[in-house]
Write a protein that holds these residues in place. Structure first.
Motif, PDB file in Angstrom:
ATOM      1  N   VAL A   2       0.817  -1.181  -0.094  1.00  0.00           N
ATOM      2  CA  VAL A   2       0.002  -0.085   0.046  1.00  0.00           C
ATOM      3  C   VAL A   2       0.898   1.271  -0.092  1.00  0.00           C
ATOM      4  N   THR A   3       0.544   2.025  -0.845  1.00  0.00           N
ATOM      5  CA  THR A   3       1.355   3.403  -0.993  1.00  0.00           C
ATOM      6  C   THR A   3       0.608   4.613  -0.110  1.00  0.00           C
ATOM      7  N   ALA A   4       1.333   4.950   0.769  1.00  0.00           N
ATOM      8  CA  ALA A   4       0.724   5.900   1.701  1.00  0.00           C
ATOM      9  C   ALA A   4       0.267   7.138   0.876  1.00  0.00           C
ATOM     10  N   PRO A   5      -1.001   7.731   1.034  1.00  0.00           N
ATOM     11  CA  PRO A   5      -1.451   8.935   0.490  1.00  0.00           C
ATOM     12  C   PRO A   5      -0.937  10.085   1.098  1.00  0.00           C
ATOM     13  N   VAL A   6      -0.868  11.373   0.402  1.00  0.00           N
ATOM     14  CA  VAL A   6      -0.754  12.431   1.154  1.00  0.00           C
ATOM     15  C   VAL A   6      -1.892  12.657   2.116  1.00  0.00           C
ATOM     16  N   MET A   7      -1.637  12.567   3.330  1.00  0.00           N
ATOM     17  CA  MET A   7      -2.871  12.787   4.435  1.00  0.00           C
ATOM     18  C   MET A   7      -3.356  14.160   4.551  1.00  0.00           C
ATOM     19  N   PRO A   8      -4.682  14.282   4.445  1.00  0.00           N
ATOM     20  CA  PRO A   8      -5.632  15.749   4.727  1.00  0.00           C
ATOM     21  C   PRO A   8      -5.095  16.034   5.998  1.00  0.00           C
ATOM     22  N   LEU A   9      -4.914  17.672   6.068  1.00  0.00           N
ATOM     23  CA  LEU A   9      -4.421  18.410   7.281  1.00  0.00           C
ATOM     24  C   LEU A   9      -2.930  18.013   7.594  1.00  0.00           C
ATOM     25  N   ALA A  10      -2.265  17.122   6.763  1.00  0.00           N
ATOM     26  CA  ALA A  10      -0.524  17.361   7.026  1.00  0.00           C
ATOM     27  C   ALA A  10      -0.187  18.012   5.652  1.00  0.00           C
ATOM     28  N   GLY A  11       1.256  18.208   5.723  1.00  0.00           N
ATOM     29  CA  GLY A  11       1.915  18.595   4.722  1.00  0.00           C
ATOM     30  C   GLY A  11       2.270  20.013   4.655  1.00  0.00           C
ATOM     31  N   ASN A  12       2.497  20.392   6.033  1.00  0.00           N
ATOM     32  CA  ASN A  12       2.809  22.093   6.360  1.00  0.00           C
ATOM     33  C   ASN A  12       3.952  22.419   5.675  1.00  0.00           C
ATOM     34  N   ALA A 117     -10.915  22.769   5.380  1.00  0.00           N
ATOM     35  CA  ALA A 117      -9.954  22.156   4.748  1.00  0.00           C
ATOM     36  C   ALA A 117     -10.285  21.315   3.432  1.00  0.00           C
ATOM     37  N   PRO A 118     -11.459  20.712   3.008  1.00  0.00           N
ATOM     38  CA  PRO A 118     -11.528  20.168   1.862  1.00  0.00           C
ATOM     39  C   PRO A 118     -11.276  21.286   0.654  1.00  0.00           C
ATOM     40  N   SER A 119     -11.664  22.492   0.884  1.00  0.00           N
ATOM     41  CA  SER A 119     -11.482  23.524  -0.353  1.00  0.00           C
ATOM     42  C   SER A 119     -10.278  24.240  -0.334  1.00  0.00           C
ATOM     43  N   LEU A 120      -9.351  23.953   0.539  1.00  0.00           N
ATOM     44  CA  LEU A 120      -8.137  24.724   0.939  1.00  0.00           C
ATOM     45  C   LEU A 120      -6.999  23.747   0.243  1.00  0.00           C
ATOM     46  N   PRO A 121      -6.003  24.525  -0.362  1.00  0.00           N
ATOM     47  CA  PRO A 121      -4.639  23.682  -0.964  1.00  0.00           C
ATOM     48  C   PRO A 121      -4.098  22.965   0.298  1.00  0.00           C
ATOM     49  N   VAL A 122      -3.489  21.951  -0.048  1.00  0.00           N
ATOM     50  CA  VAL A 122      -2.839  21.052   0.928  1.00  0.00           C
ATOM     51  C   VAL A 122      -2.154  21.747   2.200  1.00  0.00           C
ATOM     52  N   GLY A 123      -1.090  22.815   1.809  1.00  0.00           N
ATOM     53  CA  GLY A 123      -0.632  23.645   2.621  1.00  0.00           C
ATOM     54  C   GLY A 123      -1.044  24.343   3.452  1.00  0.00           C
ATOM     55  N   ASP A 124      -2.086  25.087   2.966  1.00  0.00           N
ATOM     56  CA  ASP A 124      -3.028  25.987   3.700  1.00  0.00           C
ATOM     57  C   ASP A 124      -3.904  25.276   4.921  1.00  0.00           C
ATOM     58  N   ALA A 125      -4.368  23.958   4.283  1.00  0.00           N
ATOM     59  CA  ALA A 125      -5.024  23.196   5.396  1.00  0.00           C
ATOM     60  C   ALA A 125      -4.261  22.599   6.410  1.00  0.00           C
ATOM     61  N   ALA A 126      -3.084  22.363   6.123  1.00  0.00           N
ATOM     62  CA  ALA A 126      -2.056  21.953   7.174  1.00  0.00           C
ATOM     63  C   ALA A 126      -1.634  23.382   8.232  1.00  0.00           C
ATOM     64  N   PHE A 236       0.054   4.708   8.130  1.00  0.00           N
ATOM     65  CA  PHE A 236       0.261   6.122   8.040  1.00  0.00           C
ATOM     66  C   PHE A 236      -0.325   6.807   9.076  1.00  0.00           C
ATOM     67  N   SER A 237       0.187   8.175   9.112  1.00  0.00           N
ATOM     68  CA  SER A 237      -0.507   8.945  10.349  1.00  0.00           C
ATOM     69  C   SER A 237      -1.350  10.247   9.887  1.00  0.00           C
ATOM     70  N   GLN A 238      -1.884  10.946  10.764  1.00  0.00           N
ATOM     71  CA  GLN A 238      -2.653  12.087  10.421  1.00  0.00           C
ATOM     72  C   GLN A 238      -2.626  12.744  11.835  1.00  0.00           C
ATOM     73  N   PRO A 239      -2.241  14.233  11.585  1.00  0.00           N
ATOM     74  CA  PRO A 239      -2.705  15.009  12.710  1.00  0.00           C
ATOM     75  C   PRO A 239      -4.244  15.333  12.724  1.00  0.00           C
ATOM     76  N   TRP A 240      -4.812  15.424  13.778  1.00  0.00           N
ATOM     77  CA  TRP A 240      -6.128  15.596  13.953  1.00  0.00           C
ATOM     78  C   TRP A 240      -6.419  16.724  15.079  1.00  0.00           C
ATOM     79  N   PRO A 241      -6.505  17.839  14.577  1.00  0.00           N
ATOM     80  CA  PRO A 241      -6.610  18.953  15.767  1.00  0.00           C
ATOM     81  C   PRO A 241      -8.057  19.382  16.581  1.00  0.00           C
ATOM     82  N   PHE A 242      -8.680  18.375  16.846  1.00  0.00           N
ATOM     83  CA  PHE A 242      -9.879  18.418  17.457  1.00  0.00           C
ATOM     84  C   PHE A 242      -9.895  17.617  18.903  1.00  0.00           C
ATOM     85  N   PRO A 243      -9.052  18.129  19.751  1.00  0.00           N
ATOM     86  CA  PRO A 243      -8.314  19.347  19.853  1.00  0.00           C
ATOM     87  C   PRO A 243      -6.680  19.308  19.479  1.00  0.00           C
TER      88      PRO A 243
END
Length: 307
Positions: A2-12, A117-126, A236-243
């Motif tokens: 499995v190839t790890a995707p670029v995870m939403p909310l990551a990629g700062n 987040a879904p409508s922002l570029p990857v970097g902005d969402a991160a 793979f992992s994902q930052p999840w800011p809630f909170p």
């Protein structure tokens, strides 16, 4: 494999300036300089430029220094965009906190991160994820956990220091394991009582002190669904800011079939076939829906299908 995707909310894309932020002179120059930009955050909502429903037309809206900062919270250094400092500022206490108040102009609105987040570029969402996590942490830690004294921002928001006992406190990230368990060509998914409709997701839970990822997966699945787990594979992992969590995504092998749900943990858990999940991902199922792509669970489910 499995190839790890670029995870939403990551990629700062920001350089976090971990060394520079410890120099008060550098930090002062960064704050006062013409190249500094500030992200006003209103009750944990971020300012987003309006436009058509395309990621290319939605961006975070950055403000210049202004008199509005006199009534805002302490600027928290997010990092450097090239040589340009980027800060987040809590403006929840400002009077009339409309976008125009901060020099953002018209066509900007404050949105919750799940909406933005879904409508922002990857970097902005991160970047928005980082800002929400940090400002939320600072809001929740005005007092020292050691002596109860007041704390103040230190190192540009990289920590807080107690004014009474000098104890230093750092932003907290809580690790959470999240897993799709499979057995006999089926996947185990569960649902919380808070989930809408027929939504089912990967099982998840906070890691406890002294646990490895594998041990936490086996414990959580056993507690929530009564299923014994064998091999555990981290993906793979994902930052999840809630909170402020870090989701550690795994696939695991189920060693038993009979589900025994703990109602204090989840509302229901079921085995779903590959076809049922394919139909759910395509939006054609009347019995199952799965999390949206912003959530790591969505990508774990797709990874299970691809494995």
């Amino acid at each position: 494999m499995v190839t790890a995707p670029v995870m939403p909310l990551a990629g700062n894309p920001l350089h976090r300036a971990g060394n520079e932020r410890r120099d008060p002179a550098w930090l002062g120059d960064a704050l006062a300089g013409e190249r500094a930009r500030f992200l006003p955050v209103l009750r944990l909502k971020v300012p987003v430029t309006a436009g058509p429903d395309s990621a290319a037309n939605h961006r975070l809206a950055w403000a210049r220094r202004g008199d509005w900062m006199e009534e805002a919270g302490d600027p928290i250094l997010l990092g450097l965009d090239g040589d340009d400092p980027r800060f987040a500022v809590d403006v929840s206490g400002c009077p009339e906190p409309a976008a125009e108040r901060f020099g953002l102009g018209t066509g900007v609105e404050f949105q919750g991160l799940r909406t933005a987040a879904p409508s922002l570029p990857v970097g902005d969402a991160a970047i928005a994820t980082q800002a929400r996590s940090l400002l939320g942490w600072h809001e929740r830690h005005p007092f020292c956990a050691v002596c109860g004294g007041e704390t103040t921002v230190r190192n540009g928001g990289g920590s807080r220091s107690c004014t009474a006992c000098a104890a230093e406190h750092f932003p907290r990230t809580d690790p959470v394991v999240i897993v799709v368990v499979s057995r006999g060509g089926r996947a185990l998914l569960g649902r919380s009582g808070r989930f809408p409709g027929n939504l089912y997701s990967a099982l998840a839970g906070f890691m406890e002190p002294g646990e490895s990822v594998e041990e936490a997966v086996r414990r959580e699945v056993g507690e929530e669904a009564g299923i014994r787990v064998g091999e555990v594979r981290y993906l793979f992992s994902q930052p999840w800011p809630f909170p402020g969590s870090l989701m550690l995504g795994c696939l695991a092998e189920g060693l038993s079939d009979e589900i025994a749900v703990d109602p204090e943990e989840i509302e229901d858990a079921r085995w779903f076939t590959r076809n049922e999940i394919v139909e759910a991902l395509a939006g054609r199922s009347e019995v199952l829906s799965v999390p949206q792509p912003i959530a790591i669970a969505h990508h774990l489910i797709r990874a299970w299908l691809a494995a």
